[in-house]
Design a protein around this motif. Structure first.
Motif, PDB file in Angstrom:
ATOM      1  N   UNK A 373     -75.344  -9.515 -47.878  1.00 45.04           N
ATOM      2  CA  UNK A 373     -75.657 -10.503 -48.909  1.00 45.04           C
ATOM      3  C   UNK A 373     -77.061 -10.255 -49.485  1.00 45.04           C
ATOM      4  N   UNK A 374     -78.015  -9.911 -48.640  1.00 42.12           N
ATOM      5  CA  UNK A 374     -79.389  -9.663 -49.115  1.00 42.12           C
ATOM      6  C   UNK A 374     -79.446  -8.426 -50.006  1.00 42.12           C
ATOM      7  N   UNK A 375     -78.775  -7.357 -49.596  1.00 39.92           N
ATOM      8  CA  UNK A 375     -78.759  -6.139 -50.412  1.00 39.92           C
ATOM      9  C   UNK A 375     -78.054  -6.385 -51.745  1.00 39.92           C
ATOM     10  N   UNK A 376     -76.981  -7.189 -51.718  1.00 38.00           N
ATOM     11  CA  UNK A 376     -76.288  -7.503 -52.967  1.00 38.00           C
ATOM     12  C   UNK A 376     -77.178  -8.311 -53.901  1.00 38.00           C
ATOM     13  N   UNK A 377     -77.953  -9.252 -53.346  1.00 39.23           N
ATOM     14  CA  UNK A 377     -78.868 -10.026 -54.180  1.00 39.23           C
ATOM     15  C   UNK A 377     -79.936  -9.125 -54.793  1.00 39.23           C
ATOM     16  N   UNK A 378     -80.439  -8.166 -54.021  1.00 42.43           N
ATOM     17  CA  UNK A 378     -81.430  -7.219 -54.558  1.00 42.43           C
ATOM     18  C   UNK A 378     -80.808  -6.358 -55.650  1.00 42.43           C
ATOM     19  N   UNK A 379     -79.551  -5.934 -55.452  1.00 40.81           N
ATOM     20  CA  UNK A 379     -78.897  -5.108 -56.470  1.00 40.81           C
ATOM     21  C   UNK A 379     -78.634  -5.901 -57.743  1.00 40.81           C
ATOM     22  N   UNK A 380     -78.292  -7.181 -57.602  1.00 40.87           N
ATOM     23  CA  UNK A 380     -78.109  -8.003 -58.798  1.00 40.87           C
ATOM     24  C   UNK A 380     -79.446  -8.295 -59.478  1.00 40.87           C
ATOM     25  N   UNK A 381     -80.521  -8.333 -58.700  1.00 37.64           N
ATOM     26  CA  UNK A 381     -81.846  -8.578 -59.281  1.00 37.64           C
ATOM     27  C   UNK A 381     -82.293  -7.394 -60.140  1.00 37.64           C
ATOM     28  N   UNK A 383     -80.957  -3.219 -61.064  1.00 42.18           N
ATOM     29  CA  UNK A 383     -79.876  -2.265 -60.888  1.00 42.18           C
ATOM     30  C   UNK A 383     -80.314  -1.047 -60.085  1.00 42.18           C
ATOM     31  N   UNK A 384     -81.618  -0.769 -60.006  1.00 38.89           N
ATOM     32  CA  UNK A 384     -82.101   0.394 -59.269  1.00 38.89           C
ATOM     33  C   UNK A 384     -81.752   0.303 -57.785  1.00 38.89           C
ATOM     34  N   UNK A 385     -81.695  -0.921 -57.273  1.00 34.62           N
ATOM     35  CA  UNK A 385     -81.467  -1.089 -55.833  1.00 34.62           C
ATOM     36  C   UNK A 385     -80.011  -0.862 -55.441  1.00 34.62           C
ATOM     37  N   UNK A 387     -78.550   1.834 -56.282  1.00 36.18           N
ATOM     38  CA  UNK A 387     -78.504   3.280 -56.095  1.00 36.18           C
ATOM     39  C   UNK A 387     -79.557   3.774 -55.124  1.00 36.18           C
ATOM     40  N   UNK A 388     -80.317   2.881 -54.521  1.00 37.45           N
ATOM     41  CA  UNK A 388     -81.372   3.289 -53.596  1.00 37.45           C
ATOM     42  C   UNK A 388     -80.767   3.524 -52.220  1.00 37.45           C
ATOM     43  N   UNK A 389     -80.730   4.746 -51.714  1.00 40.87           N
ATOM     44  CA  UNK A 389     -80.033   5.010 -50.449  1.00 40.87           C
ATOM     45  C   UNK A 389     -80.763   4.445 -49.234  1.00 40.87           C
ATOM     46  N   UNK A 390     -82.100   4.354 -49.321  1.00 39.30           N
ATOM     47  CA  UNK A 390     -82.859   3.909 -48.149  1.00 39.30           C
ATOM     48  C   UNK A 390     -83.098   2.395 -48.144  1.00 39.30           C
ATOM     49  N   UNK A 391     -82.525   1.662 -49.089  1.00 39.61           N
ATOM     50  CA  UNK A 391     -82.770   0.215 -49.139  1.00 39.61           C
ATOM     51  C   UNK A 391     -82.277  -0.510 -47.877  1.00 39.61           C
ATOM     52  N   UNK A 392     -81.089  -0.195 -47.314  1.00 37.28           N
ATOM     53  CA  UNK A 392     -80.702  -0.854 -46.065  1.00 37.28           C
ATOM     54  C   UNK A 392     -81.683  -0.615 -44.926  1.00 37.28           C
ATOM     55  N   UNK A 415     -91.112  -9.203 -52.392  1.00 38.39           N
ATOM     56  CA  UNK A 415     -92.580  -9.109 -52.461  1.00 38.39           C
ATOM     57  C   UNK A 415     -93.069  -7.779 -51.919  1.00 38.39           C
ATOM     58  N   UNK A 416     -92.446  -7.318 -50.833  1.00 39.11           N
ATOM     59  CA  UNK A 416     -92.816  -6.017 -50.263  1.00 39.11           C
ATOM     60  C   UNK A 416     -92.554  -4.898 -51.265  1.00 39.11           C
ATOM     61  N   UNK A 417     -91.430  -4.944 -51.963  1.00 38.07           N
ATOM     62  CA  UNK A 417     -91.098  -3.872 -52.912  1.00 38.07           C
ATOM     63  C   UNK A 417     -92.067  -3.889 -54.090  1.00 38.07           C
ATOM     64  N   UNK A 418     -92.392  -5.071 -54.597  1.00 37.09           N
ATOM     65  CA  UNK A 418     -93.261  -5.146 -55.769  1.00 37.09           C
ATOM     66  C   UNK A 418     -94.676  -4.680 -55.453  1.00 37.09           C
ATOM     67  N   UNK A 419     -95.184  -5.001 -54.265  1.00 38.72           N
ATOM     68  CA  UNK A 419     -96.590  -4.723 -53.944  1.00 38.72           C
ATOM     69  C   UNK A 419     -96.772  -3.493 -53.078  1.00 38.72           C
ATOM     70  N   UNK A 420     -96.068  -3.397 -51.954  1.00 36.06           N
ATOM     71  CA  UNK A 420     -96.305  -2.284 -51.032  1.00 36.06           C
ATOM     72  C   UNK A 420     -95.430  -1.074 -51.348  1.00 36.06           C
ATOM     73  N   UNK A 421     -94.502  -1.216 -52.267  1.00 33.47           N
ATOM     74  CA  UNK A 421     -93.662  -0.086 -52.676  1.00 33.47           C
ATOM     75  C   UNK A 421     -93.950   0.282 -54.138  1.00 33.47           C
TER      76      UNK A 421
END
Length: 961
Positions: A373-381, A383-385, A387-392, A415-421
């Motif tokens: 569910x969390x990964x799906x929410x990120x993908x809906x937020x 579209x890059x996520x 196709x991101x293989x290392x997101x899980x 927040x981690x993706x926006x700032x530390x990634x």
């Protein structure tokens, strides 16, 4: 009783939690979402929401009872409130009792029913069946204020603090729902009534406040749901914070009394508590203009200061476990956008992560659902996520940590993706070469030997740096080490994560320098190693301070930026054309694959049909062979069964014959028994009639004898009266004549009574005969009907003919009987007429007898007079000559003087008057004739009744008809 835990999105049952014996009325969840407390009237239980197992159970005496058990916000403290007003605080992990609140003053003691705690967990509000509110300071562990509501409030049903964005969790506004259905909001410091909702006509049943304090949802007593806007109700709630100059009052050291603590709620002027006699110390904070900007920069939303947290972190190396989640949420400034997150969740599971369990098999189904569910929410937020293989790999440690609070989990990862990634997706789909170059430059500056060793063995930054970044060190650190590391990462600049990669390699330089194979390097950076995380963190801080500015990541990474409130920011920091191209290519490949799969499925279906047809043909032939063999077998079985059936039919026919013979015997026996029963009943009826006739005759004889005795007694009375009349003949002649007439009337009445009794005797005989006939008819009809039913079932046609003949015969007999009855009735009427004539003749004879009796009575009187005269003369002679012998001329008269009248009139006929003798003889003859007639009539009646009963017994078919 049991609790059910449901998945809110899929509506699936997650687990059952059993253990409560009574209904659960309170559920409290820990801030981390790991624990929950359920409360019933007799026990409270602590549950682990990761395993849904019960950890501990609080048992108390039945006489005490539990009011409420709940977690204090943002802490590991459990507060338990009992019905005896005792309040205990427990440590969540060890369940050690930390403290107990003292008893309130006796003058203001109330039974606590409802409770509320501020968001920072410092103030506890308690109320009950009273208009008083008690405010407890949980840090000082004492009652510091008693608020008295208006007199309209008699009981408090619900308490809840109103959150505010500017009070740093120390909520100042308390909502009080009273028994009248009105919820009043007061300021606990100024005791001022700010506003109220609800009314007497439209009362509130229950109410809840949104987490941000913007709306109030209330269920009204009429069943409607009202939503109130706090901003529209009052403007004081959303005022900006007070100036930096602030007056702080210290609490007095002495214990305050209830009168010093009590304050009344006012709607106008603010009322302060009574002043203490002790001198109040006041301190004024001077405004520091130089540090104003820095302090604003370091201020966090929940009243924390980032600089102070960093100092605390450097001193202890990590944050306290029970406050870690709260501190992280403050450091990351999570907006908690419930609506935006719900819209992402409502879009469902993303197509990319439908088969996530195949690539990343996870044992826990709950953890897999939360990750999906969390990964799906990120993908809906963004579209890059998708196709991101290392997101899980990146999200898994946070999902495991925040699996009970998916909103916080999503916002932490975002927040981690926006700032530390930052800049991670500029070279998508390749690893971020620019970020890896920064790491390699820092490593080249601080440890050239290690970098040269990597270069000599063809080990690039994609092998020694990228595995650590894409898994955020979750593969090489334990849970405690990883939490300690991210305490420091979230408290510092985003470049701290890149410096951590460099520090990890530098601290592991000894085993890395000993590695010569590429597989060894890969194994090292994908598995845990014997490394002290505290040393790594100290090395990171050292690198942050000693790295030159030109190669320091600080100059290339932006400072921390929090997520926006309301809606999440747009994430487009990636090459859009590449992502679009990959998306198009992936869609094309997916369509080609679908076409290929569709064609292959068609071919497979055709092949399956051919195979199925071949199998069906073979099965049909085999089935036909089996059917032929089965048919032959069944024919043989049928022949055997036919032989058995013939034998059984023969045996059955023999049994039927035996049953028929038995049935005939039983019918004959039943018929004989029925005839015998009828004969016995007739004989019994005849005996009863004989007894009845005998009884009637006996009663008649007794009545005749009683009548005779009455006549004799009456004759004696007449004789005695005559003797009295002889003494007083002259004086009582009129009375004697009257009495004689009364006697004559009495005699006539007696005769009438006898006649009436005789008629009743005849009527009673006839009534009894009718009842007997009716009963015999009913019994015979029932028996004959049973016989007719049985015969009709056996020989219906023959019986109908016989019944017709019998009915004709019966009809003739009935007609004959009717004629006979009419003839008998005529005879009875004639007899009654004759009897009437006889009665008239008898009455005339009796009248003649009465006249004769009167003449005889007169002669008897003359005879007695002559007799008395003779006796008087004899007495005179005897008195004159006593010695003279008396002649026996009156011997007959002296023999029985006591019955002189009777013997003289009845026995001595020589001295009786001739007319009297004739009258007495005639009366005797009449009595004898009447008796003989009565006996003859009774005999005739008996014979007639017997003949009728016998005749009816011979005509059962007529009665049945």
């Amino acid at each position: 009783m049991f609790l059910t835990c449901m998945e809110t999105v899929t509506k699936e049952l997650v687990s059952w939690m059993r253990g409560h014996e009574s209904s659960v009325f309170s559920i409290s969840v820990h801030a981390s979402g790991k624990y929950a407390i359920t409360t019933s009237s007799d026990t409270a239980q602590l549950w682990d929401l990761d395993t849904f197992q019960r950890k501990r159970k609080l048992n108390i005496r039945q006489s005490v009872g539990i009011q409420k058990v709940f977690f204090l916000p943002l802490s590991n403290t459990i507060l338990s409130c009992f019905k005896d007003n005792s309040i205990f605080a427990w440590e969540c992990d060890t369940l050690f009792c930390k403290y107990q609140l003292p008893a309130p003053p006796e003058s203001s003691s109330i039974l606590y029913k409802v409770f509320a705690v501020t968001r920072d967990g410092r103030i506890l509000a308690a109320g009950g069946k009273s208009n008083h509110l008690h405010l407890w300071c949980l840090e000082a562990r004492q009652l510091f204020r008693i608020i008295q509501m208006s007199t309209k409030v008699r009981a408090i049903r619900h308490l809840e603090f109103l959150p505010d964005s500017f009070d740093a969790g120390s909520n100042q506004v308390l909502g009080v729902l009273s028994q009248d259905g009105i919820m009043r909001f007061i300021n606990i410091q100024t005791c001022k009534l700010l506003f109220e909702i609800g009314s007497l006509d439209e009362g509130i049943s229950s109410s809840v406040i949104s987490p941000h304090g913007r709306y109030i949802a209330s269920i009204m007593e009429n069943g409607s749901l009202n939503i109130y806007s706090v901003q529209a109700l009052t403007q004081e709630i959303n005022k900006p914070p007070l100036p930096l100059v602030k007056v702080i009052e210290d609490l007095p050291k002495n214990k305050l009394s209830s009168s010093d603590l009590k304050m009344k709620v006012t709607s106008g002027r603010v009322q302060q508590p009574a002043k203490s006699r002790e001198k109040i110390q006041t301190r004024i904070l001077k405004q520091d203009l130089t540090g104003d900007f820095e302090s604003k920069k370091n201020e966090l939303p929940d009243g924390l200061n980032k600089k102070r947290l960093q100092i605390l972190l450097k001193g202890y190396g990590e944050y306290p476990t029970k406050y870690r989640m709260f501190i992280w949420r403050s450091l990351l400034q999570l907006p908690e956008n419930h609506t935006a997150f719900s819209s992402l969740i409502d879009k469902g599971t993303h197509v990319t992560f439908l088969n996530l369990q195949k690539k990343y098999p996870i044992k826990s189904r709950k953890l897999l659902r939360v990750l999906q569910r969390t990964l799906s929410a990120l993908a809906h937020w963004s579209v890059i996520f998708s196709d991101t293989p290392y997101l899980p790999l990146l999200a898994f440690p946070f999902v495991k940590l925040f699996q009970n609070n998916q909103l916080i989990c999503f916002e932490v990862i975002a927040t981690l993706i926006i700032n530390w990634c930052q800049h991670w997706f500029e070279y998508f789909p390749n690893p971020p070469i620019n970020i890896l170059s920064m790491i390699e430059n820092v490593l080249a500056f601080h440890d050239k030997e290690l970098l040269q060793h990597f270069i000599d063995h063809d080990i690039t930054s994609q092998l020694y740096a990228w595995p650590l970044l894409e898994t955020v060190f979750s593969e090489v650190l334990t849970r405690e080490e990883w939490l300690k590391l991210f305490d420091n990462i979230f408290s510092n600049h985003p470049s701290f994560l890149l410096m951590t990669v460099v520090a990890y390699n530098m601290c592991s330089r000894v085993p890395l320098l000993n590695c010569n194979l590429k597989d060894d390097f890969e194994f090292f950076f994908h598995h845990r190693n014997n490394l002290d995380i505290n040393v790594v963190i100290r090395q990171v801080y050292h690198l942050m301070e000693t790295t030159p500015t030109d190669i320091h990541p600080n100059s290339m990474l932006h400072v921390f930026v929090a997520l926006t409130k309301g809606q999440y920011p747009v994430f487009n920091q990636y090459p859009k054309f590449i992502v679009d191209y990959q998306t198009q290519e992936r869609e094309r490949i997916r369509n080609d694959e679908l076409d290929y799969l569709r064609e292959r499925q068609t071919v497979e279906d055709m092949q399956a049909e051919v195979d199925q047809q071949r199998v069906e043909d073979e099965a049909w032939y085999q089935k036909q062979e089996l059917l032929r063999k089965a048919e032959e077998t069944r024919r043989e079985m049928l022949l055997q069964e036919e032989e058995k059936i013939i034998q059984q039919r023969q045996r059955l026919a023999a049994v039927k014959r035996e049953l028929k013979v038995k049935e005939m015997h039983l019918q004959d026996a039943a018929r004989r028994r029925f005839l015998k029963l009828q004969q016995d009943q007739q004989e019994m009826e005849l005996r009863r009639l004989d007894d009845e006739i005998g009884r009637k005759v006996y009663m008649r004889d007794r009545e005749i004898a009683a009548t005779a005795r009455d006549l004799e007694m009456r004759q004696l009375e007449l004789e005695s009266q005559k003797r009295l009349y002889e003494k007083n003949l002259t004086e009582n002649q009129a009375a004697v004549a009257k009495e004689m007439r009364a006697d004559a009337d009495a005699y006539r009445r007696k005769v009438d009574l006898e006649e009436h009794m005789f008629h009743k005797l005849i009527e009673a005989g006839e009534t009894q005969s009718q009842k007997t006939q009716k009963m015999i008819k009913e019994n015979l009809a029932k028996a004959e009907q049973a016989c007719l039913n049985t015969d009709w079932q056996i020989q219906s046609l023959h019986k109908q003919k016989c019944d017709d003949l019998q009915r004709n015969k019966c009809y003739q007999e009935v007609a004959k009987l009717l004629r006979e009855n009419r003839r008998k009735e005529i005879e009875i009427l004639n007899a009654m007429v004759e009897q009437e004539a006889k009665k008239w003749k008898e009455a005339e004879g009796k009248e003649f007898c009465l006249r004769s009796a009167k003449k005889a009575s007169a002669l008897s009187d003359a005879s007695r007079k002559w007799f008395l005269k003779q006796e008087i003369n004899a007495a005179v002679e005897h008195a004159e000559n006593p010695c003279h012998k008396e002649e026996p001329r009156f011997q007959n008269e002296q023999e029985d003087s006591s019955c002189l009248p009777r013997t003289s009139h009845l026995n001595d006929s020589s001295e009786m008057h001739p007319s009297t003798q004739i009258s007495l003889n005639r009366r005797a003859v009449e009595w004898d004739t009447t008796e003989q007639n009565l006996i003859q009539k009774v005999r005739n009646l008996r014979q007639r009744l017997t003949a009728q009963a016998r005749h009816r017994c011979q005509t059962p078919h007529l009665l049945a008809a």
